[in-house]
Every structure is written in C-alpha cells, then in structure tokens.
Motif scaffolding. Structure first.
Motif, mmCIF file in Angstrom:
data_model
loop_
_atom_site.group_PDB
_atom_site.id
_atom_site.type_symbol
_atom_site.label_atom_id
_atom_site.label_comp_id
_atom_site.label_asym_id
_atom_site.label_seq_id
_atom_site.Cartn_x
_atom_site.Cartn_y
_atom_site.Cartn_z
ATOM 1 N N GLN A 167 0.848 -1.191 0.000
ATOM 2 C CA GLN A 167 0.000 0.000 0.000
ATOM 3 C C GLN A 167 0.883 1.240 0.000
ATOM 4 O O GLN A 167 1.844 1.322 0.741
ATOM 5 C CB GLN A 167 -0.907 0.008 1.228
ATOM 6 N N VAL A 168 0.537 2.191 -0.858
ATOM 7 C CA VAL A 168 1.304 3.431 -0.989
ATOM 8 C C VAL A 168 0.451 4.592 -0.495
ATOM 9 O O VAL A 168 -0.710 4.727 -0.877
ATOM 10 C CB VAL A 168 1.718 3.673 -2.449
ATOM 11 N N GLN A 169 1.014 5.393 0.356
ATOM 12 C CA GLN A 169 0.327 6.606 0.809
ATOM 13 C C GLN A 169 1.002 7.819 0.183
ATOM 14 O O GLN A 169 2.226 7.887 0.088
ATOM 15 C CB GLN A 169 0.372 6.743 2.334
ATOM 16 N N LEU A 170 0.186 8.760 -0.253
ATOM 17 C CA LEU A 170 0.684 9.991 -0.853
ATOM 18 C C LEU A 170 0.251 11.163 0.010
ATOM 19 O O LEU A 170 -0.935 11.310 0.316
ATOM 20 C CB LEU A 170 0.149 10.163 -2.263
ATOM 21 N N VAL A 171 1.199 11.983 0.383
ATOM 22 C CA VAL A 171 0.909 13.154 1.207
ATOM 23 C C VAL A 171 1.289 14.404 0.427
ATOM 24 O O VAL A 171 2.450 14.569 0.026
ATOM 25 C CB VAL A 171 1.682 13.103 2.531
ATOM 26 N N GLU A 172 0.299 15.252 0.207
ATOM 27 C CA GLU A 172 0.508 16.490 -0.557
ATOM 28 C C GLU A 172 0.625 17.671 0.399
ATOM 29 O O GLU A 172 0.047 17.666 1.488
ATOM 30 C CB GLU A 172 -0.670 16.729 -1.502
ATOM 31 N N SER A 173 1.330 18.679 -0.049
ATOM 32 C CA SER A 173 1.437 19.910 0.726
ATOM 33 C C SER A 173 1.713 21.073 -0.224
ATOM 34 O O SER A 173 2.129 20.869 -1.366
ATOM 35 C CB SER A 173 2.565 19.815 1.763
ATOM 36 N N GLY A 174 1.448 22.288 0.260
ATOM 37 C CA GLY A 174 1.814 23.468 -0.494
ATOM 38 C C GLY A 174 0.676 24.242 -1.123
ATOM 39 O O GLY A 174 0.900 25.290 -1.720
ATOM 40 N N GLY A 175 -0.547 23.766 -1.007
ATOM 41 C CA GLY A 175 -1.659 24.512 -1.568
ATOM 42 C C GLY A 175 -1.934 25.765 -0.765
ATOM 43 O O GLY A 175 -1.336 26.008 0.286
ATOM 44 N N GLY A 176 -2.848 26.581 -1.271
ATOM 45 C CA GLY A 176 -3.212 27.793 -0.550
ATOM 46 C C GLY A 176 -3.862 28.818 -1.448
ATOM 47 O O GLY A 176 -4.316 28.496 -2.552
ATOM 48 N N LEU A 177 -3.897 30.051 -0.951
ATOM 49 C CA LEU A 177 -4.505 31.169 -1.662
ATOM 50 C C LEU A 177 -3.411 32.099 -2.178
ATOM 51 O O LEU A 177 -2.499 32.457 -1.424
ATOM 52 C CB LEU A 177 -5.442 31.922 -0.722
ATOM 53 N N VAL A 178 -3.516 32.478 -3.424
ATOM 54 C CA VAL A 178 -2.518 33.361 -4.018
ATOM 55 C C VAL A 178 -3.210 34.283 -5.016
ATOM 56 O O VAL A 178 -4.253 33.919 -5.585
ATOM 57 C CB VAL A 178 -1.396 32.547 -4.706
ATOM 58 N N GLN A 179 -2.658 35.452 -5.213
ATOM 59 C CA GLN A 179 -3.200 36.370 -6.211
ATOM 60 C C GLN A 179 -2.768 35.958 -7.610
ATOM 61 O O GLN A 179 -1.720 35.324 -7.787
ATOM 62 C CB GLN A 179 -2.740 37.787 -5.921
ATOM 63 N N ALA A 180 -3.566 36.329 -8.571
ATOM 64 C CA ALA A 180 -3.222 36.053 -9.964
ATOM 65 C C ALA A 180 -1.841 36.624 -10.282
ATOM 66 O O ALA A 180 -1.507 37.746 -9.862
ATOM 67 C CB ALA A 180 -4.266 36.645 -10.895
ATOM 68 N N GLY A 181 -1.047 35.838 -11.004
ATOM 69 C CA GLY A 181 0.325 36.238 -11.318
ATOM 70 C C GLY A 181 1.343 35.731 -10.326
ATOM 71 O O GLY A 181 2.551 35.798 -10.566
ATOM 72 N N GLY A 182 0.862 35.213 -9.201
ATOM 73 C CA GLY A 182 1.750 34.711 -8.174
ATOM 74 C C GLY A 182 2.188 33.281 -8.422
ATOM 75 O O GLY A 182 1.906 32.697 -9.476
ATOM 76 N N SER A 183 2.879 32.732 -7.426
ATOM 77 C CA SER A 183 3.438 31.380 -7.539
ATOM 78 C C SER A 183 3.090 30.541 -6.321
ATOM 79 O O SER A 183 2.916 31.072 -5.219
ATOM 80 C CB SER A 183 4.968 31.452 -7.664
ATOM 81 N N LEU A 184 3.012 29.249 -6.545
ATOM 82 C CA LEU A 184 2.866 28.274 -5.479
ATOM 83 C C LEU A 184 3.699 27.050 -5.827
ATOM 84 O O LEU A 184 3.945 26.774 -7.009
ATOM 85 C CB LEU A 184 1.407 27.840 -5.292
ATOM 86 N N ARG A 185 4.066 26.317 -4.790
ATOM 87 C CA ARG A 185 4.869 25.105 -4.971
ATOM 88 C C ARG A 185 4.176 23.963 -4.244
ATOM 89 O O ARG A 185 3.992 24.018 -3.031
ATOM 90 C CB ARG A 185 6.266 25.335 -4.396
ATOM 91 N N LEU A 186 3.794 22.945 -5.003
ATOM 92 C CA LEU A 186 3.148 21.764 -4.428
ATOM 93 C C LEU A 186 4.157 20.630 -4.316
ATOM 94 O O LEU A 186 4.941 20.408 -5.245
ATOM 95 C CB LEU A 186 1.967 21.313 -5.287
ATOM 96 N N SER A 187 4.084 19.909 -3.210
ATOM 97 C CA SER A 187 4.944 18.748 -3.016
ATOM 98 C C SER A 187 4.099 17.520 -2.734
ATOM 99 O O SER A 187 3.014 17.622 -2.154
ATOM 100 C CB SER A 187 5.903 18.978 -1.841
ATOM 101 N N CYS A 188 4.616 16.371 -3.142
ATOM 102 C CA CYS A 188 3.931 15.106 -2.883
ATOM 103 C C CYS A 188 4.991 14.070 -2.529
ATOM 104 O O CYS A 188 5.939 13.859 -3.282
ATOM 105 C CB CYS A 188 3.147 14.656 -4.106
ATOM 106 N N ALA A 189 4.799 13.423 -1.381
ATOM 107 C CA ALA A 189 5.733 12.396 -0.934
ATOM 108 C C ALA A 189 5.013 11.064 -0.818
ATOM 109 O O ALA A 189 3.934 10.989 -0.214
ATOM 110 C CB ALA A 189 6.331 12.792 0.413
ATOM 111 N N ALA A 190 5.603 10.042 -1.397
ATOM 112 C CA ALA A 190 5.051 8.689 -1.319
ATOM 113 C C ALA A 190 5.729 7.934 -0.201
ATOM 114 O O ALA A 190 6.949 8.004 -0.039
ATOM 115 C CB ALA A 190 5.234 7.968 -2.642
ATOM 116 N N SER A 191 4.934 7.205 0.559
ATOM 117 C CA SER A 191 5.489 6.397 1.651
ATOM 118 C C SER A 191 4.652 5.138 1.802
ATOM 119 O O SER A 191 3.635 4.960 1.137
ATOM 120 C CB SER A 191 5.498 7.197 2.951
ATOM 121 N N GLY A 192 5.112 4.272 2.689
ATOM 122 C CA GLY A 192 4.375 3.043 2.931
ATOM 123 C C GLY A 192 5.152 1.839 2.461
ATOM 124 O O GLY A 192 6.366 1.872 2.303
ATOM 125 N N ARG A 193 4.416 0.775 2.216
ATOM 126 C CA ARG A 193 5.043 -0.474 1.828
ATOM 127 C C ARG A 193 5.264 -0.489 0.316
ATOM 128 O O ARG A 193 4.544 -1.136 -0.427
ATOM 129 C CB ARG A 193 4.168 -1.630 2.265
#
Length: 115
Positions: free
Chosen positions: A1-27
């Motif tokens: 079983q693989v678990q995926l944990v995401e992070s980095g979402g949020g609220l930003v103004q148009a023209g801005g930047s965001l960085r999303l991360s995803c880490a896989a863990s488990g068996r």
C-alpha cells in the motif's frame, strides 16, 4: 500500500506562484513508475496537469505549459510542481497520483487563485 501526502496549496493572487509537493510512503515494494498532478473539483473528473516518469520524461496540459514545472526525486519518492504566473482558472483541488502496479491518489490540496 502506498500513501501519498501532498502539501503546499493555498490562496494566491493572480500572477503569483505556489509550490506543491507530494511524498510517497508506505510499503513500496514495487518501483513507482509515473507520478503526476491532476486537478478538478471534488466529485468531478480529474484532469491531467503534469506527469513525470521515473526517467524524467515530462508531460504537461497545454493550459499550463511554460508556467508549471514538475520535478522528481526518485530516491525520496517525491515530486514537486512549481506553479508560476497563476491564473484564476488554475483554481482547483490538486491531486497527486503515483503508479506502482496500481494507481494511488493523494487526498488533494486546494489551490485558489484570486483575480
């Protein structure tokens, strides 16, 4: 079983930047091949944003080409989506996906771009 944990979402103004991360863990007994990001509203069909193979081959939706960049660290089973020049139409729930014989999904992270 693989678990995926995401992070980095949020609220930003148009023209801005965001960085999303995803880490896989488990068996993780099987090598994870393709990983990627999809987006959509809860309950709706998820649409491809960007994918990356274990060898580093990338694929992007036309709507994000030139603005988003996906990268991967195979040793850590993580991917990062750098999102620049964000637009209001990028607003969605972003889901991480990993393929290791079966397809696994993260719980999703909300990205909201205000115009």
């Amino acid at each position: 079983q693989v678990q995926l944990v995401e992070s980095g979402g949020g609220l930003v103004q148009a023209g801005g930047s965001l960085r999303l991360s995803c880490a896989a863990s488990g068996r993780i007994f099987t090598t994870i091949s393709t990983m990627g990001w999809y987006r959509g509203a809860p309950g709706d069909q998820r649409k491809l944003v960007a994918t990356i193979t274990r060898g580093g081959i990338t694929d992007y939706a036309d709507s994000v080409k030139g603005r988003f960049t996906i990268s991967r660290d195979n040793a850590k089973n993580t991917i990062v989506l750098q999102m620049n020049s964000l637009k209001a139409e990028d607003t969605a729930v972003y889901y991480c996906k990993a393929v290791a014989r079966a397809a696994y999904w993260g719980q999703g992270t909300q990205v909201t771009v205000s115009s």
